[in-house]
Design an enzyme around this catalytic site. Structure first.
Site, PDB file in Angstrom:
ATOM      1  N   HIS A 113       0.805  -1.221   0.000  1.00 15.97           N
ATOM      2  CA  HIS A 113       0.000   0.000   0.000  1.00 15.97           C
ATOM      3  C   HIS A 113       0.840   1.274   0.000  1.00 15.97           C
ATOM      4  O   HIS A 113       0.309   2.369   0.171  1.00 15.97           O
ATOM      5  CB  HIS A 113      -0.989   0.026   1.175  1.00 15.97           C
ATOM      6  CG  HIS A 113      -1.825  -1.208   1.263  1.00 15.97           C
ATOM      7  ND1 HIS A 113      -2.828  -1.480   0.365  1.00 15.97           N
ATOM      8  CD2 HIS A 113      -1.780  -2.267   2.108  1.00 15.97           C
ATOM      9  CE1 HIS A 113      -3.377  -2.642   0.670  1.00 15.97           C
ATOM     10  NE2 HIS A 113      -2.758  -3.146   1.715  1.00 15.97           N
ATOM     11  N   ARG A 169      -4.259  17.512   1.578  1.00 14.25           N
ATOM     12  CA  ARG A 169      -2.905  18.062   1.686  1.00 14.25           C
ATOM     13  C   ARG A 169      -2.230  17.970   0.327  1.00 14.25           C
ATOM     14  O   ARG A 169      -2.762  17.392  -0.612  1.00 14.25           O
ATOM     15  CB  ARG A 169      -2.098  17.240   2.681  1.00 14.25           C
ATOM     16  CG  ARG A 169      -2.079  15.767   2.280  1.00 14.25           C
ATOM     17  CD  ARG A 169      -1.146  14.929   3.112  1.00 14.25           C
ATOM     18  NE  ARG A 169      -1.469  13.525   3.018  1.00 14.25           N
ATOM     19  CZ  ARG A 169      -1.052  12.707   2.065  1.00 14.25           C
ATOM     20  NH1 ARG A 169      -0.288  13.170   1.096  1.00 14.25           N
ATOM     21  NH2 ARG A 169      -1.388  11.427   2.044  1.00 14.25           N
TER      22      ARG A 169
END
Lengths: 165, 503
Positions: free
Chosen positions: B238, B296
């Site tokens: 991941h 972000r």
């Protein structure tokens, strides 16, 4: 001076005479080797083929970086090689594999002992570092020649943990 | 004076360097903060001002909000850029800075909060009409029986995810009902210890999945646009390793649909600044589903900058100043192909174990279409305290095929010695047929690729000769002098000069 130079357990003999002439397994090689002001950077012209290399001397070998690959090159002069032969180290014609700790940590498990035969991919020990468990595996079929650590030992970076042969 | 004129950079490494560059280009002063381990890192040297904020562990330095607030006050910074990681998606930090009168160069606090919790985010975007991965339990707090029933109804394999998750933590793939109970138990434990929140949920697991995300930009006046997609399917556990834009599987109509959905999600939470909406793309059906929104700047923002020509970090500063977006959606055009490789201090041949040490040799690639963002340089100490990202190469060329060739050459040109990096692994990876054709999925690295050290037959002879010559040179320096007693000094000098010429 004669050298026995080994990559991945395959060795060649290189002779360099006082005039700098180089013989690779007996055949002369045209070369031009230059250091640079950057201490790890070298340029090699071999029969006009140009190679840019980084070479970092390490404990038992040279780490050579070339075209993005890292190649571990062991260079022994003939005298050292003969002595090693007497001790039986190079008797089988294959090199040793020295497993060093890449970072400080604690040995939390040791799964092999001196003299054990190990398969390729077999876990040898587990090093805990930065809260992570890192398994060290045998890169090939080998025999454990020496175990230099014990469970619970704190190891420093680049400390030799296990030697396979 | 502009509203944002002096920026505290609450981060380190390559992203701090990236933000400092944008600040200087925008005529802002850049204020760096650094831990005791980072005193000589390039970002400290590049900044206009720099303040030590404590010992190496992140919780005592880069995550210490009080220290950051006090540096903001002491330096007179009127804004803060959090970068990625550390406090970047921490709503409390954003709120604390805003309350102290320091502008948060990022989205509104409420948007961070609503998108930060995965379950709230799912409810929010569902209301906005976004597609969700099918068969998901949408109850915030399901008990074990309900979860088991949900697993049965959606069909296996399923994936257990943590409500507060991120970075693959608390995530488990479950192939049959008898594994579900144990997987949920472990996921709850992991999630509790990592995030202090044991809530988990289930999603249908898409086997042939790609990770495709859309870059968003929004201003404080309500304008939101998207800058196309990035394909981040090449992951290991991941963690993204290599990203590219555009995606090899996205065509213009799909890009428009995904873009519109991403803009909808952003508008639903009143988003402004830069953000990313992540989707799972099912290669078998060509359907896409909302995964999460990152509130972000992202590591891989660079490839979007390269193919759109829009400087995302400078846009974030302009947006924080209250300026309107200069670019309209119809003006956004994707040009050529860009690939980013994350150069990590990890040993690919030892299970990607972190590698630490001093960088003894360093050479960045350069040339047309080659951008490098680096946080380290010659002599930098790579410490074990922070994530392993050292640098990024961002390559551009007119087509994917050409960009791939250029990336391979740039990787070969990038020298880093003294530590192990992922460069040789990427060279091997980019040479696989799967990467060349673009036909891979998010578990490609786990399923198909063996982490085998490459054969370097053609490099064997030059490496052998160079190492031997260096060994010989070192031997001579060690032995020639003592052995030379019987020879005249002049003869010796002549011989050494000859050798020196040769060597």
């Amino acid at each position: 001076m004669k050298y026995i130079t080994t990559i991945d357990e395959k060795s060649v003999t290189i002779g360099i005479d006082d005039d700098g002439q180089l013989l690779l397994d007996g055949s002369p090689v045209e070369y031009d080797f230059h250091p640079s002001s950057d201490p790890t950077l070298f340029s090699l012209l071999l029969d006009h083929k140009s190679y840019e290399l980084r070479i970092v001397p390490e404990d038992e070998s040279f780490s050579v970086q070339l075209d993005g690959s890292n190649i571990d090159v062991a260079v022994e002069d003939e005298r050292t090689h003969r002595l090693a032969g007497v001790r039986g180290r190079m008797a089988s014609g294959t090199g040793e594999i020295i497993l060093k700790s890449p970072m400080p940590g604690v040995i939390i498990d040791l799964l092999v002992g001196s003299g054990d035969a190990v398969e390729s991919g077999q876990t040898l020990l587990i090093l805990e570092s930065m809260k992570m468990h890192n398994e060290f595996k045998a890169p090939r079929q080998a025999v454990v020649k020496e175990v230099r650590v014990a469970v619970g030992d704190n190891v420093n970076q680049k400390q030799v943990m296990v030697i396979l042969e | 004076m502009d509203k944002v004129s002096k920026v505290l950079i609450a981060n380190r490494g390559e992203i701090a360097v990236r933000i400092i560059r944008a600040c200087k280009e925008m005529n802002c002063s850049a204020v760096a903060v650094f831990s005791e381990a980072d005193r000589m890192q390039p970002f400290v040297r590049m900044a206009d001002e720099a303040y030590c904020i404590g010992p190496p562990p992140a919780r005592d330095s880069y995550l210490d909000l009080k220290k950051l607030l006090s540096v903001a006050a002491q330096s007179g910074a009127d804004a803060v850029h959090p970068g990625y990681g550390f406090l970047a998606e921490n709503a409390e930090a954003a709120e604390a800075f805003e309350e102290a009168g320091v502008t948060w160069i990022g989205p509104p606090v409420d948007a961070i909060r609503r998108m930060g919790d995965k379950l709230t985010a799912r409810e929010t975007v569902k209301a906005a009409g976004l597609p969700l991965v099918p068969g998901v339990g949408d109850t915030a707090m399901m008990n074990m029986d309900e979860l088991l029933r949900a697993g049965e109804s959606m069909g296996y394999p399923v994936i257990v995810k943590a409500a507060s998750g991120g970075g693959g933590k608390g995530m488990r793939i479950v192939h049959s009902p008898d594994e579900l109970k144990e997987s949920i138990r472990i996921a709850r434990l992991e999630s509790e210890s990592s995030f202090g929140d044991s809530r988990v949920y289930l999603e249908k697991f898409i086997t042939d999945a790609r990770h495709i995300e859309i870059q968003i930009l929004g201003d404080q006046l309500g304008n939101v646009i998207h800058l196309g997609e990035r394909d981040c399917s090449l992951q290991r556990r991941h963690q993204k390793l290599i990203e590219e834009a555009p995606s090899p599987v996205v065509d213009e109509p799909l890009r428009q649909r995904m873009g519109e959905m991403a803009v909808k999600a952003a508008c639903e939470v009143g988003y402004y600044s830069a953000g990313t909406v992540e989707f799972v793309f099912d290669s078998a059906t060509r359907e896409f589903y909302f995964l999460e929104m990152n509130t972000r700047l992202q590591v891989e923002h660079t490839i979007t900058e390269r193919v759109t020509g829009i400087d995302i970090v400078k846009e974030m500063i302009r947006i924080a100043r209250g300026e309107a977006l200069k670019t309209k959606q119809e003006d956004v055009a994707i040009s050529g192909h860009s690939i980013e490789c994350r150069i990590l201090a990890e040993d690919p041949w030892q299970g990607f174990m972190p590698s630490i040490g001093k960088i003894s040799g360093f050479n960045l690639p350069s040339g047309p279409g080659v951008r490098t963002d680096t946080g380290v340089t010659l002599g930098s100490e790579v410490s074990p305290y922070y994530d392993s990202l050292l640098a990024k190469i961002i390559i551009w060329d007119t087509t994917r095929e050409e960009a791939l060739i250029r990336t391979l050459l740039a990787l070969e040109e990038f020298h880093i010695t003294g530590i192990q990096t992922t460069i040789p692994f990427y060279i091997q990876l980019l040479n696989t047929d799967a990467f060349k054709t673009g036909a891979f999925h998010t578990r490609f690295l786990e399923d198909e690729l063996l982490y085998k050290k490459e054969e370097h037959e053609h490099l064997r002879i030059p490496a052998t000769i160079a190492a031997t010559l260096l060994a010989h040179q070192r031997n001579r320096q060690a032995y020639v002098m003592p052995q030379s007693k019987s020879e005249s000094v002049w003869k010796l000098l002549g011989k050494r000069t000859t050798l020196a010429r040769r060597l």
